[in-house]
Design an enzyme around this catalytic site. Structure first.
Site: not given
Ligand code: CO8
Length: 276
Positions: A81, A126, A129, A149
């Site tokens: 998400a 998500g 999921e 999460e």
């Molecule tokens: N949301 C928003 N922005 C994101 C997300 C995300 N989930 N994932 C990555 N981004 C953005 C980063 O902020 C970054 O933006 P910016 O360039 O502006 O800084 C850009 O994408 C690139 O990401 P990274 O620089 O972090 O790239 P890396 O290669 O260093 O890391 C990762 C990649 C490991 C995937 C890292 O980005 C990460 O940990 N992302 C978050 C993953 C996460 O925690 N996902 C779970 C989210 S919670 C959820 O999904 C709950 C679902 C339940 C409800 C669903 C209803 C739809």
């Protein structure tokens, strides 16, 4: 008609009766914002009610025989998400967002044609999921999966607490959800989360397409009945599942496709199915 829908966050393409839906927000690794969920609903809601439905001449609409769900670029399928949007939500807004997203996953499960997830990179939160609500998952070697999460003070809210244990068993699901750790495609394959691992993204898309082309050669009405029965049986005790299966099996005897498929076998020719 579906392919002509104007979407901000999705690329839609129909080729050889296969619809490919590509979630495309590469700047945030294809994170699911409310707009993505709304657009996916605009695609899958109508598709779910139209596919298999007969027109005035009685001919059912089987113009799409399978769906591929994937993410844009090589790095990510869907990184979850959209955390930036989600963090500003009130509990009531989060509830509405999750309700819409959960309903979407049920639509994927009840679409009368198979939906296959082609996981090219990160499938987190998500992202994992939504992939699990597809009929099966093929992944590239570079893919990784996880439910991170709890590291955000959340729990999976898009079906993860329900579907992960169905696929990998309750102990593995607990460990993955409680630790939030990421697993690679090889481990996901070992656990049963992923069905096949392909060396790269091109091979992945070819393999998914090949699988759906094989589906398209079968009776559409039988595939739809099989999908419906397998899903319903998941929630039933064995005896009731068998009863349901028997009635769905018996119903096939009233279809043109059953008459055609069995006749073609006896006559040693390829069947010409109509999906009726
Ligand atoms: N949301 C928003 N922005 C994101 C997300 C995300 N989930 N994932 C990555 N981004 C953005 C980063 O902020 C970054 O933006 P910016 O360039 O502006 O800084 C850009 O994408 C690139 O990401 P990274 O620089 O972090 O790239 P890396 O290669 O260093 O890391 C990762 C990649 C490991 C995937 C890292 O980005 C990460 O940990 N992302 C978050 C993953 C996460 O925690 N996902 C779970 C989210 S919670 C959820 O999904 C709950 C679902 C339940 C409800 C669903 C209803 C739809």
């Amino acid at each position: 008609r579906i392919a002509a829908l104007a979407c901000e966050t999705l690329d839609l393409e129909v080729s050889e009766e296969i619809l490919t839906v590509t979630i495309s927000r590469p700047e945030v690794l294809n994170a699911l914002s409310p707009v993505v969920i709304a657009e996916l609903r605009r695609v899958f809601g109508p598709l779910r009610s139209e596919l298999g439905r007969a027109d005035e001449t009685g001919r059912p609409d089987w113009s799409i025989r399978g769906v591929i769900l994937t993410g844009a670029g090589e790095k990510s399928f869907v990184a979850g998400a959209d955390i930036s949007v989600m963090r500003g939500m009130s509990p009531a807004e989060a509830d509405a967002y999750t309700a819409e997203a959960q309903e979407l996953t049920s639509w994927l499960e009840t679409l009368p044609v198979p939906v296959v997830a082609a996981v090219n990179g990160f499938a987190l939160g998500g992202g994992c999921e939504i992939a699990m609500s597809c009929d099966y998952i093929f992944a590239a070697e570079t893919a990784s999966f996880g439910q991170p999460e709890v590291g955000l003070g959340l729990i999976p809210g898009f079906g993860g607490c329900v579907r992960l244990q169905q696929l990998v068993g309750v102990a593995a699901a607990r460990e993955l959800i409680f630790t939030g750790r990421r697993i690679d495609a090889a481990e996901a394959l070992r656990l049963g989360l992923v069905l096949r691992v392909l060396p790269d993204q091109a091979a992945l898309l070819t393999a998914v397409r090949e699988s759906l082309r094989l589906v398209a050669r079968q009776s559409a009405v039988a595939v739809a009945a099989a999908k419906r029965t397998v899903r319903a049986a998941q929630a039933l005790p064995t005896d009731q599942g068998l009863e349901l299966e028997r009635s769905a099996f018996t119903a096939c005897f009233g279809t043109e496709d059953m008459a055609e498929g069995t006749a073609a076998f006896v006559e040693k020719r390829r069947p010409a199915f109509t999906g009726r």
